[in-house]
Each structure stands twice: as C-alpha cells, then as structure tokens.
Design a protein around this motif. Structure first.
Motif, mmCIF file in Angstrom:
data_model
loop_
_atom_site.group_PDB
_atom_site.id
_atom_site.type_symbol
_atom_site.label_atom_id
_atom_site.label_comp_id
_atom_site.label_asym_id
_atom_site.label_seq_id
_atom_site.Cartn_x
_atom_site.Cartn_y
_atom_site.Cartn_z
ATOM 1 N N THR A 4 -5.678 9.786 -6.469
ATOM 2 C CA THR A 4 -4.410 9.390 -7.085
ATOM 3 C C THR A 4 -3.901 8.094 -6.468
ATOM 4 O OG1 THR A 4 -2.969 10.639 -5.569
ATOM 5 C CG2 THR A 4 -3.833 11.801 -7.509
ATOM 6 N N THR A 6 -0.401 5.975 -7.207
ATOM 7 C CA THR A 6 0.831 5.981 -7.999
ATOM 8 C C THR A 6 1.969 5.319 -7.226
ATOM 9 O OG1 THR A 6 1.855 8.040 -7.212
ATOM 10 C CG2 THR A 6 0.111 8.251 -8.872
ATOM 11 N N ASP A 7 3.056 5.066 -7.954
ATOM 12 C CA ASP A 7 4.302 4.627 -7.318
ATOM 13 C C ASP A 7 5.336 5.749 -7.340
ATOM 14 O OD1 ASP A 7 4.899 4.631 -10.035
ATOM 15 O OD2 ASP A 7 5.793 2.624 -10.067
ATOM 16 N N PHE A 8 4.876 6.995 -7.399
ATOM 17 C CA PHE A 8 5.782 8.140 -7.536
ATOM 18 C C PHE A 8 6.584 8.440 -6.276
ATOM 19 C CE2 PHE A 8 2.842 10.372 -10.858
ATOM 20 C CZ PHE A 8 3.147 9.380 -11.769
ATOM 21 N N SER A 36 0.879 6.830 -2.799
ATOM 22 C CA SER A 36 1.970 7.365 -3.613
ATOM 23 C C SER A 36 3.141 6.397 -3.616
ATOM 24 C CB SER A 36 2.426 8.731 -3.082
ATOM 25 O OG SER A 36 2.920 8.610 -1.752
ATOM 26 N N VAL A 66 -1.270 5.352 -11.810
ATOM 27 C CA VAL A 66 -0.067 5.272 -12.644
ATOM 28 C C VAL A 66 0.989 4.421 -11.946
ATOM 29 C CG1 VAL A 66 1.698 6.521 -13.917
ATOM 30 C CG2 VAL A 66 -0.544 7.585 -13.560
ATOM 31 N N ASP A 68 3.704 2.494 -14.095
ATOM 32 C CA ASP A 68 3.855 2.485 -15.553
ATOM 33 C C ASP A 68 5.299 2.287 -15.996
ATOM 34 O OD1 ASP A 68 3.059 2.698 -18.189
ATOM 35 O OD2 ASP A 68 2.848 4.878 -18.163
ATOM 36 N N GLY A 90 -5.321 5.486 -16.793
ATOM 37 C CA GLY A 90 -3.909 5.163 -16.660
ATOM 38 C C GLY A 90 -3.477 4.220 -17.758
ATOM 39 N N GLY A 124 1.723 10.539 -16.877
ATOM 40 C CA GLY A 124 0.827 10.841 -15.765
ATOM 41 C C GLY A 124 0.402 12.289 -15.764
#
Length: 245
Positions: A4, A6-8, A36, A66, A68, A90, A124
């Motif tokens: 993974t 992501t910018d979560f 992350s 992701v 996004d 993605g 996602g």
C-alpha cells in the motif's frame, strides 16, 4: 505481496478498511504498508517518490497506490499498470507516470469493472483494493488495454527538482536521483546553499548537507537536527543546483 502507498495517514479507519478487503478477497497474501503519508493531494510529487521505492519489492508485487484528490470525478479514470512484472492499481492522475516512463516492459489498462457498491469518495476501498486483490490472485486486469502513449504525460521531467517528502526526522527528499548529478554540486533551496556529504558523520553536529539516500534520491538533512525546521522546507519547494566552489 500487496503493497500500500497512500496519503491516508496512520490514524482513522482507512488502511484498516483496505486490509479488510485484502483479507476477504486475497486471503493469505502478505500486505506491506510502504507509505501512509505520501504527499497529500499531490500525485505529481508522489509519482517520483513511488518510483524510487519499487525496486525493493518482488518482481510480482502488486501496489495499491492512492493519492487521489480527484476521487469521484468521472473524468478521472481508474488504472491498472504492469511495469516489469509489478502491478500498480489506482487513479490515472499521473501517479504511475514516472514508474511507467522508467520501465522496460509496460502495459496499461483502464479499469472498466465496477463493484455493486461504489462510494463517491472511497474508491481505494471499493474499486482499487478489489482489483489489486484479483491481480494478487493471478487474475487478469478487469479492463481495456490502452497504448502507453495515450496515458503517459511526456511533459513531465525525468528528474523533479522539488522537495517531495519530509520524513519523521525532518529530512527532505527530492524528486531528483543523485546519480544524475556529480559530486561537486551544491543544492540551492530557500536561500541556502548546501554541499554534498556521504553521510551524517561526515559533517559537524548541526550542519546541513545533502546526500544520496538509501533509495537513490537527493535528500537534504542536518546532522542530528531537523532540516525542515532549520531551513523552513516544505513539500513543493523548488531546488536548484550549482557547481561547488
């Protein structure tokens, strides 16, 4: 494995919900959280960061990536891209542009499959994670193959002369690979002129320097200090290069 990117962020339910999909759709597959905290809302910076890290993973790894900010916009296509054996799933917003441009064997698909439930704001979980799980199971991408020239962004530079990531220690990674520069080069950023060193112990405590980090990028650091605070650095800051005097 599934990786993974992501910018979560590490807080909240988002990574957990992705992993719940992987556990349901691809049980037994290892899941590695690479980033992350990729550059938020910034797929261009994230594209150069992602490309610097992929070679550390197995040739058949599946990256669920992701970043996004255009989620829910019907003009933003979902993509599955195979680059030298590895899969990337993605948004088609430039996030895979750099890794695809640097690859030797590249194939690009527009994902046409849609789940029965597709939220407007969490593709996602609802779209990209199920497709990544399918690919991890060895299934073909559920979509239409496209010519690479239709999807790449040729106006993007090979090296990005910007800060793209600030790590836990306050070090500033850039989108430029150190191999593209010589040893006698200084980095110019926010009025500072910074020389090159091999590693932290090569400079005095508190001194700023740049070096080739473990993934090949030009990185600005301070020996036992925070470069981001001392030099007022942030993601998106432009850098320049000059000959060392």
């Amino acid at each position: 494995m599934i990786v993974t990117f992501t910018d979560f962020g590490g807080d909240g339910p988002y990574l957990g919900q992705l992993k719940a999909v992987f556990a349901r759709e691809a049980p037994g597959q290892p899941v590695i959280d690479l980033f992350s905290n990729a550059p938020r809302y910034n797929p261009r910076a994230a594209a150069y960061l992602l490309a610097a890290y992929v070679d550390e993973f197995a040739d058949d790894a599946v990256f669920l990536a992701v970043v996004d900010p255009g989620v829910g916009d019907p003009a933003r296509r979902p993509a599955a891209v195979q680059v030298d054996g590895r899969w990337f799933v993605g948004p088609d917003n430039g996030l895979f542009n750099v890794v695809a441009a640097r690859g030797a064997e590249v194939a690009w698909w527009d994902i046409e499959w849609r789940p029965a439930r597709l939220s407007a704001s969490f593709h996602g979980r609802d779209l990209f994670a199920p497709v990544a799980a399918r690919l991890a199971r060895g299934e073909p991408p559920p979509g239409l193959r496209r010519e690479l020239a239709e999807r790449l962004r040729p106006d993007w530079p090979a090296e990005l002369a910007e800060i793209i990531y600030i790590d836990h220690f306050g070090n500033a990674m850039t989108g430029t690979r150190a191999a593209s520069l010589g040893d006698a080069v200084r980095v110019q950023v926010r009025g500072a002129s910074i020389g090159r060193a091999r590693t932290y112990s090569a400079v005095p405590l508190g001194a700023a320097f740049w070096y080739e980090n473990a993934n090949g990028l030009v990185e600005i650091a301070i020996n036992q200090g925070r470069a981001d605070q001392a030099l007022a650095l942030a993601v998106g800051d432009r850098i320049a290069f000059s000959a060392d005097e």
